[in-house]
Design a protein around this motif. Structure first.
Motif, short mmCIF file in Angstrom:
data_model
loop_
_atom_site.label_atom_id
_atom_site.label_comp_id
_atom_site.label_asym_id
_atom_site.label_seq_id
_atom_site.Cartn_x
_atom_site.Cartn_y
_atom_site.Cartn_z
N ASP A 105 13.56 -1.49 -1.11
CA ASP A 105 12.36 -0.79 -1.59
C ASP A 105 11.22 -1.74 -1.90
O ASP A 105 10.24 -1.34 -2.54
CB ASP A 105 12.69 0.07 -2.81
CG ASP A 105 13.25 -0.75 -3.98
OD1 ASP A 105 13.64 -1.91 -3.76
OD2 ASP A 105 13.27 -0.22 -5.11
N GLU A 106 11.33 -2.99 -1.47
CA GLU A 106 10.29 -3.98 -1.73
C GLU A 106 9.60 -4.41 -0.44
O GLU A 106 10.12 -4.22 0.66
CB GLU A 106 10.90 -5.23 -2.40
CG GLU A 106 11.42 -5.02 -3.80
CD GLU A 106 11.93 -6.32 -4.42
OE1 GLU A 106 12.35 -6.27 -5.59
OE2 GLU A 106 11.89 -7.38 -3.75
N VAL A 107 8.45 -5.05 -0.61
CA VAL A 107 7.84 -5.80 0.48
C VAL A 107 8.38 -7.22 0.43
O VAL A 107 9.14 -7.59 -0.48
CB VAL A 107 6.30 -5.79 0.37
CG1 VAL A 107 5.76 -4.37 0.49
CG2 VAL A 107 5.81 -6.43 -0.93
N ALA A 135 7.60 2.89 2.73
CA ALA A 135 7.34 4.24 2.20
C ALA A 135 6.31 4.90 3.11
O ALA A 135 5.69 4.24 3.96
CB ALA A 135 6.83 4.16 0.76
N MET A 136 6.10 6.18 2.90
CA MET A 136 5.14 6.92 3.72
C MET A 136 3.88 7.24 2.92
O MET A 136 2.77 7.05 3.41
CB MET A 136 5.78 8.21 4.24
CG MET A 136 6.93 7.98 5.21
SD MET A 136 6.41 7.15 6.74
CE MET A 136 5.38 8.42 7.46
N HIS A 137 4.05 7.74 1.70
CA HIS A 137 2.89 8.14 0.90
C HIS A 137 2.13 6.89 0.45
O HIS A 137 2.74 5.89 0.05
CB HIS A 137 3.35 8.94 -0.32
CG HIS A 137 2.24 9.62 -1.04
ND1 HIS A 137 1.42 8.96 -1.95
CD2 HIS A 137 1.80 10.91 -1.00
CE1 HIS A 137 0.54 9.80 -2.43
NE2 HIS A 137 0.74 10.99 -1.86
N PRO A 138 0.79 6.91 0.48
CA PRO A 138 0.01 5.73 0.11
C PRO A 138 0.33 5.18 -1.28
O PRO A 138 0.43 3.96 -1.46
CB PRO A 138 -1.44 6.24 0.18
CG PRO A 138 -1.39 7.32 1.21
CD PRO A 138 -0.07 7.99 1.02
N LEU A 139 0.51 6.07 -2.26
CA LEU A 139 0.79 5.58 -3.60
C LEU A 139 2.21 5.00 -3.71
O LEU A 139 2.45 4.08 -4.48
CB LEU A 139 0.58 6.69 -4.64
CG LEU A 139 -0.88 7.12 -4.83
CD1 LEU A 139 -0.97 8.26 -5.84
CD2 LEU A 139 -1.74 5.93 -5.29
N GLU A 164 3.04 1.29 -4.85
CA GLU A 164 4.00 1.01 -5.91
C GLU A 164 5.07 0.03 -5.44
O GLU A 164 5.57 -0.78 -6.23
CB GLU A 164 4.65 2.30 -6.39
CG GLU A 164 5.51 2.10 -7.63
CD GLU A 164 5.90 3.40 -8.29
OE1 GLU A 164 6.08 3.41 -9.52
OE2 GLU A 164 6.04 4.42 -7.58
N SER A 165 5.42 0.05 -4.18
CA SER A 165 6.41 -0.89 -3.65
C SER A 165 5.91 -2.33 -3.79
O SER A 165 6.66 -3.22 -4.19
CB SER A 165 6.69 -0.58 -2.17
OG SER A 165 7.59 -1.52 -1.63
#
Length: 424
Positions: free
Chosen positions: A332-334, A182-186, A190-191
């Motif tokens: 969408d996960e780490v 993702a790009m946005h910190p939040l 959340e990821s």
């Protein structure tokens, strides 16, 4: 919680057929109005408690609903506590997600402000504050840092007193954050949070579906059996999908021949190459029946312990491992394995009044790398099967020294973020 309130009577528990029906409803991806992971966890923990008392009552005829026993605990007595530990992780994830949502509207002004919003107080607050600040130093925004640190709030925070563990944990959390898709910190935060929630939820469901469901089928079969239930009848009359009777007999015969071995048999892929692991579950139930007719407590306990190893192998090797290291990662996960590695040094489970921690296990083993620069707990990963398997066997041996401790059952968790039923 009032002492003893977590010991339900059988009359308050669901019948096996209803439990299985409800269980099957939780298997597909959760719909918007479906149960939350914590609601599933509560149902699973309650189901395990029911099985623990019914099966425990077979091994100890003096065991009463809600009571305690000094007979060696079977696998299903461990299960409610392990499920509760997973639930605590899901609760931490749910609260972190709530904070992330709040931060999207109004960012926290400081780490202290973020911890206030999370409702963190007491002894754990200082450790979480220090971990959050360390993550801020590593470039994470305040809300991201505090949300990720808060995932450890119900874990063994004493592990972070070792500066080597603290530094490694902060470094691993920061790496997970920066690797998030993702790009946005939040969104990145959340990821990571969603990865933990999904991993715990999927593992909880998979294990209860397979092993809890098998136990419910076994107990239903047993109630309907005419005449005395013997190990021989279990092996010839009880069946599970994909179990092979000849394999179950082989595993049972091996157990009888090696039940007094030290160490207790545990390398089952080598001992039983090609065996379908559902066959091990049938053999385990036969061993529990054999334990009922053992002539001495020592022989009874040895049979129970080997049956536990059979069930636990199936649990960890075949059900948990694919969840922890999926063949196809979710986009969408780490990395699930890297997240579990980061959490490993802080893992703990309260088996009733007995606490197991991964640090105790790690420090009981020879130092893997022989370096004073790394702490032993950071040299292991819960995502690695053998690291997890040998740690579980260590927990079993600890618990066998205090069998009655496990009968202080957990109070199943309530999801504080779930919508009230019917709007009430």
């Amino acid at each position: 919680m009032v002492e003893g309130s977590s010991r339900p009577s059988f009359r308050f528990l669901l019948p096996s057929t209803l439990l299985l029906a409800l269980l099957s409803m939780g298997l597909p991806a959760r719909a918007e109005a479906g149960p939350t992971p914590l609601e599933d966890n509560r149902r699973i923990t309650q189901g395990y408690i029911q099985i623990a008392y019914e099966l425990g009552g077979l091994l100890d005829p003096h065991l009463q609903p809600g009571g305690s026993s000094n007979v060696r605990p079977n696998w299903f007595v461990f299960a409610p506590h392990a499920s509760q530990t997973g639930g605590q992780g899901m609760l931490g994830a749910a609260l972190a997600r709530r904070m992330i949502d709040a931060a999207r509207g109004q960012p926290s002004l400081s780490v202290a402000h973020a911890l206030d919003r999370l409702g963190v107080s007491g002894d754990v607050r200082l450790t979480l504050q220090n971990l959050s600040l360390e993550l801020v130093v590593r470039g994470l925004p305040i809300d991201a840092a505090t949300s990720l640190a808060s995932l450890t709030r119900a874990m063994n925070m004493e592990a972070l007193a070792d500066p080597r563990t603290f530094t490694a944990t902060a470094s691993r959390f920061a790496s997970l954050y920066w690797s998030a898709p993702a790009m946005h910190p939040l969104d990145k935060t959340e990821s990571v949070v969603l990865t933990l929630e999904r991993t715990l939820h999927e593992g909880n469901l998979a294990i209860f579906t397979d092993i809890g469901g098998s136990a419910l089928l076994y107990l239903d079969w047993r109630r309907g059996a005419v005449g005395a239930v013997t190990p021989e009848r279990v092996l010839t009359e009880f069946s599970l999908p994909d179990a092979v009777p000849a394999e179950s007999q082989q595993a049972y015969d091996y157990a009888l021949a090696h039940v007094q071995d030290s160490p207790r048999p545990y390398q089952f892929a080598t001992l039983f190459p090609g065996m379908h692991w559902k066959s091990l579950l049938v053999a385990a139930f036969a061993l529990y029946e054999e334990a009922r007719r053992a002539p001495t407590p020592a022989e009874r306990d040895a049979l129970i312990a080997l049956g536990n190893n059979y069930v636990a192998w199936r649990e960890q090797h075949d059900m948990a491992q694919p969840v922890f290291t999926p063949a196809v990662p979710h986009p969408d996960e780490v990395s699930r394995s890297k997240l579990l590695e980061a959490l490993t040094p802080m893992l703990k489970t309260d088996f009733g009044t007995l606490e197991w921690t991964y640090t105790d296990y790690a420090y009981s083993q020879p130092d893997r790398d022989g370096s004073l620069l790394t702490s032993p707990p950071t040299e292991y990963s819960w995502a690695v099967f053998w690291d997890r398997w040998t740690g579980i066997l260590y927990a079993f041996d600890q618990a066998y020294g205090a069998p009655s401790a496990l009968w202080t059952m957990p109070e199943p968790l309530v999801d504080p973020t779930a919508e009230p039923a019917n709007g009430t």
